[in-house]
Design a protein around this motif. Structure first.
Motif, PDB file in Angstrom:
ATOM      1  N   GLU A  80      30.219 -11.016 -21.334  1.00  0.00           N
ATOM      2  CA  GLU A  80      30.352 -12.338 -21.934  1.00  0.00           C
ATOM      3  C   GLU A  80      31.116 -13.295 -21.011  1.00  0.00           C
ATOM      4  N   PHE A 137      28.755 -14.464 -18.529  1.00  0.00           N
ATOM      5  CA  PHE A 137      27.862 -15.432 -19.171  1.00  0.00           C
ATOM      6  C   PHE A 137      28.497 -16.823 -19.193  1.00  0.00           C
ATOM      7  N   GLU A 192      31.366  -5.202 -22.619  1.00  0.00           N
ATOM      8  CA  GLU A 192      30.866  -6.358 -23.358  1.00  0.00           C
ATOM      9  C   GLU A 192      31.696  -7.607 -23.031  1.00  0.00           C
ATOM     10  N   LYS A 201      23.400 -12.322 -13.535  1.00  0.00           N
ATOM     11  CA  LYS A 201      23.208 -11.198 -14.451  1.00  0.00           C
ATOM     12  C   LYS A 201      23.647  -9.865 -13.865  1.00  0.00           C
ATOM     13  N   ASP A 231      20.579 -20.141 -28.897  1.00  0.00           N
ATOM     14  CA  ASP A 231      20.230 -18.757 -28.562  1.00  0.00           C
ATOM     15  C   ASP A 231      21.344 -18.156 -27.717  1.00  0.00           C
ATOM     16  N   ASP A 232      22.063 -17.208 -28.295  1.00  0.00           N
ATOM     17  CA  ASP A 232      23.194 -16.602 -27.593  1.00  0.00           C
ATOM     18  C   ASP A 232      22.750 -15.790 -26.383  1.00  0.00           C
ATOM     19  N   ASN A 233      21.518 -15.392 -26.360  1.00  0.00           N
ATOM     20  CA  ASN A 233      21.007 -14.581 -25.244  1.00  0.00           C
ATOM     21  C   ASN A 233      20.224 -15.404 -24.218  1.00  0.00           C
ATOM     22  N   TYR A 234      20.260 -16.721 -24.368  1.00  0.00           N
ATOM     23  CA  TYR A 234      19.478 -17.570 -23.451  1.00  0.00           C
ATOM     24  C   TYR A 234      20.072 -17.544 -22.046  1.00  0.00           C
TER      25      TYR A 234
END
Length: 280
Positions: A163, A166, A159, A48, A36-39
């Motif tokens: 990332e 992330f 973006e 965040k 899951d790329d959004n996990y």
């Protein structure tokens, strides 16, 4: 209570258990992120709402913390070196103590304690070295060439920053878990060295107490032998006096008979003192 006892006497058990859980958590986290790329885990979620620079500082802080833990591991190796020197000296003492102690039970206790001392020290030394050289503990997670290539394909700056944060949060959590594993090794090393030194102190205390009681016992025995020698000397003197009275007085009048009886009573008292358990 049981947990603390296990941690005190057998810290290796809890260390292995804790590191297995950390390994499982690392694999689970990798699997969740790959699927899951959004996990976002709880740890990653804290990144965040922060900027890229702040995320980078947190990432660097995790790596700096690892260096601090590794420095502690190096200091443990120094302690191990000193402890080995002490234990080697103790081994010479232990192998020469047999001729100085008369109690087999005390020798057995000292032998068991000495064995535990060696076991604790050996395991502590192995863990100390492993905390610096173990492959799984030397792994550092950082942005790879693939990650940079992926970020280079992003045209939107927001973006790209998102990332990047992330990746930094993901790798920071992985590095944090590795740090915990190293810290578990270091803490267990400390526990084993602590137990080894405590066991060494107990050996010293038991030896001192045993020597003290043994000296008192030997001194008491020597005193008793001197007393018995004096008593036997008194017996000999009294017997000589009885013989002289009998030989020197052919008439055996009443006065001499009383004197002989008195001497015999004194001899009886002396023998009563020499025979344990006999009423005086």
């Amino acid at each position: 209570m049981l947990y603390r006892l296990i941690d005190w006497f057998f810290p290796l058990i809890l260390m292995v258990k804790a590191n297995k859980k950390l390994n499982k958590d690392i694999e689970t986290l990798k699997l969740e992120v790959s699927n899951d790329d959004n996990y976002l885990s709880d740890y990653m979620n804290a990144f965040k709402n922060i900027k890229k620079e702040e995320a980078l500082k947190l990432f660097d802080k995790v790596l700096t913390h690892r260096k601090t833990i590794e420095d502690k591991a190096k200091s443990n190796i120094l302690i191990v070196t000193v402890s080995v020197t002490v234990i080697l000296g103790l081994s010479n003492y232990f192998f020469g103590i047999k001729d100085k102690l008369n109690s087999n039970s005390v020798l057995l206790i000292l032998g068991i304690l000495f064995s535990f001392c060696l076991i604790y020290l050996t395991i502590g030394a192995i863990l100390s070295i492993a905390s610096l050289n173990a492959g799984e503990l030397k792994e550092t997670y950082d942005l790879s060439e693939t990650d940079y290539e992926y970020l280079g394909l992003l045209n939107d700056d927001d973006e790209k920053e998102k990332e990047t944060i992330f990746f930094l949060s993901f790798y920071s959590e992985l590095n944090t878990k590795i740090n915990l594993k190293i810290n578990n090794y270091v803490s267990s090393t400390y526990s084993f060295l602590r137990n080894s030194l405590i066991t060494l102190c107990i050996i010293g205390v038991v030896s001192c107490i045993t020597y003290s009681f043994q000296d008192k016992k030997e001194n008491g025995l020597e005193t008793k032998l001197v007393e018995q020698k004096n008593e036997l000397h008194n017996i000999n003197s009294n017997l000589e006096e009885i013989g002289n009275n009998i030989k020197g007085d052919k008439q055996k009048d009443e006065e001499n008979n009383k004197k002989i009886l008195t001497l015999l009573d004194e001899i009886k008292v002396i023998f009563d003192n020499l025979i344990p358990g006999e009423p005086q």
